[in-house]
Design a protein around this motif. Structure first.
Motif, PDB file in Angstrom:
ATOM      1  N   TYR A  57      42.921  42.537  39.163  1.00 21.93           N
ATOM      2  CA  TYR A  57      41.922  42.543  40.162  1.00 21.93           C
ATOM      3  C   TYR A  57      42.458  42.418  41.371  1.00 21.93           C
ATOM      4  CZ  TYR A  57      38.045  41.586  43.432  1.00 21.93           C
ATOM      5  OH  TYR A  57      37.263  41.774  44.417  1.00 21.93           O
ATOM      6  N   VAL A  58      42.237  43.410  42.475  1.00 21.38           N
ATOM      7  CA  VAL A  58      42.402  43.493  43.727  1.00 21.38           C
ATOM      8  C   VAL A  58      41.431  43.460  44.701  1.00 21.38           C
ATOM      9  CG1 VAL A  58      44.014  44.621  45.359  1.00 21.38           C
ATOM     10  CG2 VAL A  58      44.664  44.557  42.974  1.00 21.38           C
ATOM     11  N   GLY A  59      41.414  42.710  45.563  1.00 22.60           N
ATOM     12  CA  GLY A  59      40.452  42.639  46.761  1.00 22.60           C
ATOM     13  C   GLY A  59      39.836  41.203  46.989  1.00 22.60           C
ATOM     14  N   GLY A  60      38.471  41.225  46.992  1.00 21.10           N
ATOM     15  CA  GLY A  60      37.699  39.880  47.208  1.00 21.10           C
ATOM     16  C   GLY A  60      37.067  40.248  48.745  1.00 21.10           C
ATOM     17  N   GLN A  61      35.769  39.861  48.813  1.00 17.83           N
ATOM     18  CA  GLN A  61      35.213  39.981  50.328  1.00 17.83           C
ATOM     19  C   GLN A  61      36.040  39.057  51.341  1.00 17.83           C
ATOM     20  OE1 GLN A  61      31.014  39.566  50.308  1.00 17.83           O
ATOM     21  NE2 GLN A  61      31.099  39.692  52.560  1.00 17.83           N
ATOM     22  N   ASN A  62      36.630  39.880  52.495  1.00 22.13           N
ATOM     23  CA  ASN A  62      37.308  39.285  53.650  1.00 22.13           C
ATOM     24  C   ASN A  62      38.413  38.605  53.069  1.00 22.13           C
ATOM     25  OD1 ASN A  62      35.211  39.799  55.277  1.00 22.13           O
ATOM     26  ND2 ASN A  62      34.054  37.988  54.465  1.00 22.13           N
ATOM     27  N   LEU A  63      39.280  38.908  51.886  1.00 16.76           N
ATOM     28  CA  LEU A  63      40.367  38.324  51.335  1.00 16.76           C
ATOM     29  C   LEU A  63      41.426  39.358  51.247  1.00 16.76           C
ATOM     30  CD1 LEU A  63      38.990  36.306  48.300  1.00 16.76           C
ATOM     31  CD2 LEU A  63      39.766  35.329  50.457  1.00 16.76           C
ATOM     32  N   GLY A  64      41.260  40.526  50.290  1.00 18.37           N
ATOM     33  CA  GLY A  64      42.401  41.220  50.007  1.00 18.37           C
ATOM     34  C   GLY A  64      42.281  42.837  50.582  1.00 18.37           C
ATOM     35  N   GLU A  65      42.785  42.971  51.927  1.00 18.07           N
ATOM     36  CA  GLU A  65      42.808  44.198  52.384  1.00 18.07           C
ATOM     37  C   GLU A  65      44.285  44.787  52.525  1.00 18.07           C
ATOM     38  OE1 GLU A  65      40.982  43.739  56.062  1.00 18.07           O
ATOM     39  OE2 GLU A  65      38.692  43.712  55.232  1.00 18.07           O
ATOM     40  N   ARG A  66      44.272  45.964  52.801  1.00 18.07           N
ATOM     41  CA  ARG A  66      45.785  46.583  52.684  1.00 18.07           C
ATOM     42  C   ARG A  66      46.668  46.169  51.745  1.00 18.07           C
ATOM     43  NH1 ARG A  66      43.918  44.422  57.239  1.00 18.07           N
ATOM     44  NH2 ARG A  66      45.526  42.895  57.002  1.00 18.07           N
ATOM     45  N   ASN A  67      46.250  46.114  50.615  1.00 19.39           N
ATOM     46  CA  ASN A  67      47.324  46.012  49.296  1.00 19.39           C
ATOM     47  C   ASN A  67      47.636  47.183  48.895  1.00 19.39           C
ATOM     48  OD1 ASN A  67      45.833  43.002  47.270  1.00 19.39           O
ATOM     49  ND2 ASN A  67      46.287  43.296  49.608  1.00 19.39           N
ATOM     50  N   THR A  68      48.982  47.027  48.140  1.00 27.30           N
ATOM     51  CA  THR A  68      49.720  48.537  47.791  1.00 27.30           C
ATOM     52  C   THR A  68      49.890  48.151  46.300  1.00 27.30           C
ATOM     53  OG1 THR A  68      50.613  49.014  49.699  1.00 27.30           O
ATOM     54  CG2 THR A  68      51.625  49.637  47.788  1.00 27.30           C
ATOM     55  N   LEU A  69      49.286  49.133  45.422  1.00 24.20           N
ATOM     56  CA  LEU A  69      49.789  49.211  43.951  1.00 24.20           C
ATOM     57  C   LEU A  69      50.722  50.163  43.563  1.00 24.20           C
ATOM     58  CD1 LEU A  69      46.344  48.341  42.224  1.00 24.20           C
ATOM     59  CD2 LEU A  69      47.974  46.815  43.059  1.00 24.20           C
ATOM     60  N   ARG A  70      51.938  50.097  43.402  1.00 25.34           N
ATOM     61  CA  ARG A  70      52.888  51.025  43.142  1.00 25.34           C
ATOM     62  C   ARG A  70      53.712  50.930  41.839  1.00 25.34           C
ATOM     63  NH1 ARG A  70      55.892  49.833  47.296  1.00 25.34           N
ATOM     64  NH2 ARG A  70      54.800  51.084  48.904  1.00 25.34           N
ATOM     65  N   ASN A  71      53.604  52.063  41.177  1.00 23.73           N
ATOM     66  CA  ASN A  71      54.175  52.072  40.075  1.00 23.73           C
ATOM     67  C   ASN A  71      53.935  50.870  39.017  1.00 23.73           C
ATOM     68  OD1 ASN A  71      55.686  54.377  40.661  1.00 23.73           O
ATOM     69  ND2 ASN A  71      57.365  53.087  41.548  1.00 23.73           N
ATOM     70  N   VAL A  72      52.546  50.732  38.891  1.00 17.85           N
ATOM     71  CA  VAL A  72      51.941  49.794  37.897  1.00 17.85           C
ATOM     72  C   VAL A  72      51.360  50.305  37.151  1.00 17.85           C
ATOM     73  CG1 VAL A  72      49.893  48.063  37.861  1.00 17.85           C
ATOM     74  CG2 VAL A  72      51.572  48.124  39.884  1.00 17.85           C
ATOM     75  N   THR A  73      51.646  49.570  35.583  1.00 21.98           N
ATOM     76  CA  THR A  73      51.033  50.138  34.394  1.00 21.98           C
ATOM     77  C   THR A  73      49.834  48.908  33.965  1.00 21.98           C
ATOM     78  OG1 THR A  73      52.799  51.246  33.729  1.00 21.98           O
ATOM     79  CG2 THR A  73      51.271  50.534  31.986  1.00 21.98           C
ATOM     80  N   ALA A  74      48.649  49.536  33.734  1.00 20.39           N
ATOM     81  CA  ALA A  74      47.748  48.471  33.202  1.00 20.39           C
ATOM     82  C   ALA A  74      47.344  49.109  31.893  1.00 20.39           C
ATOM     83  CB  ALA A  74      46.530  48.559  33.982  1.00 20.39           C
ATOM     84  N   GLU A  75      47.560  48.638  30.772  1.00 19.41           N
ATOM     85  CA  GLU A  75      47.531  49.431  29.611  1.00 19.41           C
ATOM     86  C   GLU A  75      46.877  48.276  28.343  1.00 19.41           C
ATOM     87  OE1 GLU A  75      51.010  51.044  28.311  1.00 19.41           O
ATOM     88  OE2 GLU A  75      52.053  49.178  28.174  1.00 19.41           O
ATOM     89  N   ARG A  76      46.065  48.816  27.489  1.00 19.72           N
ATOM     90  CA  ARG A  76      45.339  48.154  26.486  1.00 19.72           C
ATOM     91  C   ARG A  76      44.842  46.938  26.804  1.00 19.72           C
ATOM     92  NH1 ARG A  76      50.718  49.187  24.599  1.00 19.72           N
ATOM     93  NH2 ARG A  76      51.232  46.954  24.517  1.00 19.72           N
ATOM     94  N   ASN A  77      44.187  46.852  27.899  1.00 24.27           N
ATOM     95  CA  ASN A  77      43.274  45.611  28.241  1.00 24.27           C
ATOM     96  C   ASN A  77      41.944  45.813  27.907  1.00 24.27           C
ATOM     97  OD1 ASN A  77      45.219  44.059  30.136  1.00 24.27           O
ATOM     98  ND2 ASN A  77      45.282  46.205  30.910  1.00 24.27           N
ATOM     99  N   GLY A  78      41.157  44.872  27.363  1.00 26.95           N
ATOM    100  CA  GLY A  78      39.971  44.658  26.485  1.00 26.95           C
ATOM    101  C   GLY A  78      38.913  45.172  27.316  1.00 26.95           C
ATOM    102  N   MET A  79      38.683  45.305  28.643  1.00 28.01           N
ATOM    103  CA  MET A  79      37.508  45.731  29.165  1.00 28.01           C
ATOM    104  C   MET A  79      37.989  46.917  30.304  1.00 28.01           C
ATOM    105  SD  MET A  79      34.157  44.127  31.107  1.00 28.01           S
ATOM    106  CE  MET A  79      34.865  43.678  32.688  1.00 28.01           C
ATOM    107  N   LEU A  80      38.822  46.688  31.019  1.00 30.54           N
ATOM    108  CA  LEU A  80      39.101  47.336  32.395  1.00 30.54           C
ATOM    109  C   LEU A  80      40.500  47.313  32.750  1.00 30.54           C
ATOM    110  CD1 LEU A  80      38.049  49.463  34.552  1.00 30.54           C
ATOM    111  CD2 LEU A  80      37.378  47.476  35.932  1.00 30.54           C
ATOM    112  N   GLY A  81      41.244  48.381  33.079  1.00 27.25           N
ATOM    113  CA  GLY A  81      42.685  48.257  33.439  1.00 27.25           C
ATOM    114  C   GLY A  81      42.796  47.444  34.847  1.00 27.25           C
ATOM    115  N   ILE A  82      41.965  48.275  35.852  1.00 21.36           N
ATOM    116  CA  ILE A  82      42.100  47.738  37.137  1.00 21.36           C
ATOM    117  C   ILE A  82      40.807  47.785  37.914  1.00 21.36           C
ATOM    118  CG2 ILE A  82      43.200  47.775  39.529  1.00 21.36           C
ATOM    119  CD1 ILE A  82      45.608  49.406  38.319  1.00 21.36           C
ATOM    120  N   GLU A  83      40.533  46.419  38.692  1.00 23.65           N
ATOM    121  CA  GLU A  83      39.228  46.604  39.398  1.00 23.65           C
ATOM    122  C   GLU A  83      39.736  46.388  40.674  1.00 23.65           C
ATOM    123  OE1 GLU A  83      34.964  44.471  40.284  1.00 23.65           O
ATOM    124  OE2 GLU A  83      36.404  43.635  38.877  1.00 23.65           O
ATOM    125  N   SER A  84      38.786  46.878  41.715  1.00 21.75           N
ATOM    126  CA  SER A  84      39.199  46.567  43.191  1.00 21.75           C
ATOM    127  C   SER A  84      37.843  46.589  43.772  1.00 21.75           C
ATOM    128  CB  SER A  84      40.366  47.491  43.937  1.00 21.75           C
ATOM    129  OG  SER A  84      40.582  47.275  45.220  1.00 21.75           O
TER     130      SER A  84
END
Length: 542
Positions: A225-252
């Protein structure tokens, strides 16, 4: 600061005398410091606190895992199964993002599929690295499954553990980042029993965070998870792998300025949650000014790449969106997107669904062989002026003049669209709710190649808004052009392929570039056109 599985937290944390745990190193490290993890596995739940900017990375060429499971032994035969007594790990199994709340009952708002009732139970057991399936009763245990008897503090296996490595999850979250400007680099996070409300085994809840060369896999619900109200701005995900997770790879969500580059979200939703409201590769909500480039969203059960709930200002370019069971790309109740140079192939539902979205430019994509509609451009009954309708960005005015939830304008140009589908049209454009005309919507289609195996597969090449409760239908490109003036430069390939097995243009399609492809607007050319190159059709290769 250094950390090693053979270290000691009472030591100084030097390279010669490293700490044993990442938590000890994070606590001791100064603001702006670096923590280096030596090769091995760490069964921890660690938070980088606010007001502490840290770099956490693996040692060069060493493999590091934050692992939410531990090896368990002491099994006793119990009938046809095996029992471990004294098992006290218990986890929240709330099925929604609200702890303790029941699942939604309205259509489209239930997380858990009745056919997979244990999906939200985050317990996990692995035998020789292979996950077992959790069942809801002792009587249901068979080979390949496990059961957790919480009242009796027992764990049951249906697979003989003798001579095998058995691991069971004991931690919920691997790493939470609250320190602005932190960098996480070169580590893996796996096998965390993350409850749905916790949202991720890796969580970035601070601004200006960079996460690169990281693998997040085999976690119970959401990988990251990336973000959150008034928390996680200007984040960078570079060469990230999200695999075989139970519901969702990445939420933002609320992640303004997010940069997603070189991400692989593959094989997620292993627990088979419902496709909506949340599942699949990556879902982004309520955020502005984002880029998603050079990434792969493939083989997820659900939508590959989903933008929803008042996203604004997105560039989606040079991605491969392949074989997801839901839509390839969904852009819903949002605004201002450039979707260009993406390969969208073999998805189970629509290739692209553009729903109640305004100012959308769709250029030079190859959208083929999707199970549903290749391009679905639609207006439903939701309008932002109805303030009781959920999905607006709470940081913005309600209604938000920049995100109207009205379809259009939409420009579709220089794409290669078609292939085999079970749908009844390739371009399915409709507004049967508000009943606006194409001119009122601002729907422009020109310079595309439309390809289908025969003149009747699908039945229609296009459906077209008519300003009424039904849409007009056209079986050929020529009929669409004659009736609407659209696609004056388009080309139709029927029973003659426009691409080869590698999705590159055939000779016939290449010969059509000069007459079909439209000059690129500067904003599109800046994203997808190499210097000195002219316009082309579909994705660029090489």
């Amino acid at each position: 600061m250094f950390v090693s599985p053979s270290g000691a937290d009472a030591g100084p944390g030097t390279e010669a005398a490293p700490y044993r745990t990442l938590a000890a190193a994070v606590a001791a490290a100064p603001n702006g410091g670096t923590v280096v993890l030596r090769q091995g596995s760490y069964n921890e739940n660690v938070t980088i606190p606010r007001h502490k900017r840290l770099t956490v990375q693996s040692a060069p060429n060493e493999v590091v895992w934050l692992d939410g499971s531990r090896e368990v032994s002491g099994w006793s035969p119990d009938g046809d199964d095996w029992r471990l007594s004294g098992w006290t790990a218990q986890f929240d199994h709330s099925p929604t993002y609200t702890p303790g709340a029941p699942d939604g009952r309205s259509p489209g708002w239930g997380f858990v599929d009745a056919a997979y009732p244990m999906a939200a139970h985050p317990d996990m057991v692995f035998v020789d690295g292979t996950p077992l399936r959790q069942v809801g009763s002792r009587a249901a245990v068979v080979p390949g499954t496990f059961y957790v008897d919480d009242p009796g503090d027992r764990l049951y296996l249906g697979t003989d553990p003798a001579g095998r490595a058995v691991r069971a999850s004991t931690q919920t979250v691997g790493l939470t980042i609250r320190g602005a400007g932190s960098v996480i680099r070169g580590i893996g996070i796996q096998r965390y029993a993350t409850p749905v409300p916790d949202k991720g085994a890796l969580r970035s809840l601070a601004p200006d965070v960079t996460i690169e060369n990281v693998v997040v896999r085999d976690n119970a619900t959401q990988g990251m998870y990336v973000g959150g109200q008034n928390l996680g701005e200007r984040n960078t995900l570079r060469n990230v792998t999200a695999e075989r997770n139970g519901m969702l790879g990445i939420e933002s969500s609320f992640s303004d300025g997010l940069v997603v580059a070189g991400v692989r979200a593959v094989g997620n939703n292993t627990e088979r949650f419902n496709q909506a409201p949340v599942s699949g590769g990556m879902k982004i909500c309520s955020a502005r000014d984002l880029t998603v480039t050079d990434s792969v969203f493939a083989d997820n059960l659900g939508t590959g790449l989903w933008f929803d709930e008042s996203v604004h200002g997105v560039t989606v370019a040079r991605n491969d969106i392949l074989r997801n069971s839901g839509h390839g790309i969904s852009y819903e109740i949002s605004a201002q997107a450039l979707i260009a140079d993406n390969l969208v192939v073999g998805n189970g539902a629509s290739g692209m669904k553009i729903n109640n979205a305004s100012r959308i430019d769709i250029w030079n994509n190859t959208v083929l062989d999707n199970g549903g509609r290749a391009l679905w451009v639609a207006q439903d009954s939701r309008v932002a002026s109805n303030r009781s309708t959920p999905g607006y960005d709470p940081r913005r005015p309600n209604p938000d003049p920049t995100v109207t939830w009205l379809l259009g304008p939409v420009t579709i140009a220089n794409n290669v669209v078609g292939g085999r589908t079970s749908a009844n049209c390739l371009l399915c454009a409709q507004d049967t709710s508000l009943r606006r005309t194409p001119a009122q919507i601002g729907l422009t289609v020109n310079g595309n190649v439309w390809t289908r195996p025969s003149a009747s597969a699908p039945t229609w090449l296009a459906t077209w808004p008519a300003g009424s409760s039904s849409s007009r239908t056209f079986t050929t490109l020529a009929a669409l052009t004659a009736a609407t003036g659209q696609e004056a430069n388009g080309a139709e390939f029927t029973a003659t392929p426009a691409v080869d097995a590698a999705y590159r243009l055939t000779g016939d399609a290449t010969s059509a570039i000069g007459s079909v492809a439209r000059p690129l607007p500067a904003v599109v050319a800046a994203v997808i056109q190499p210097p000195g190159a002219g316009p082309t059709l579909g994705v660029r290769f090489g």
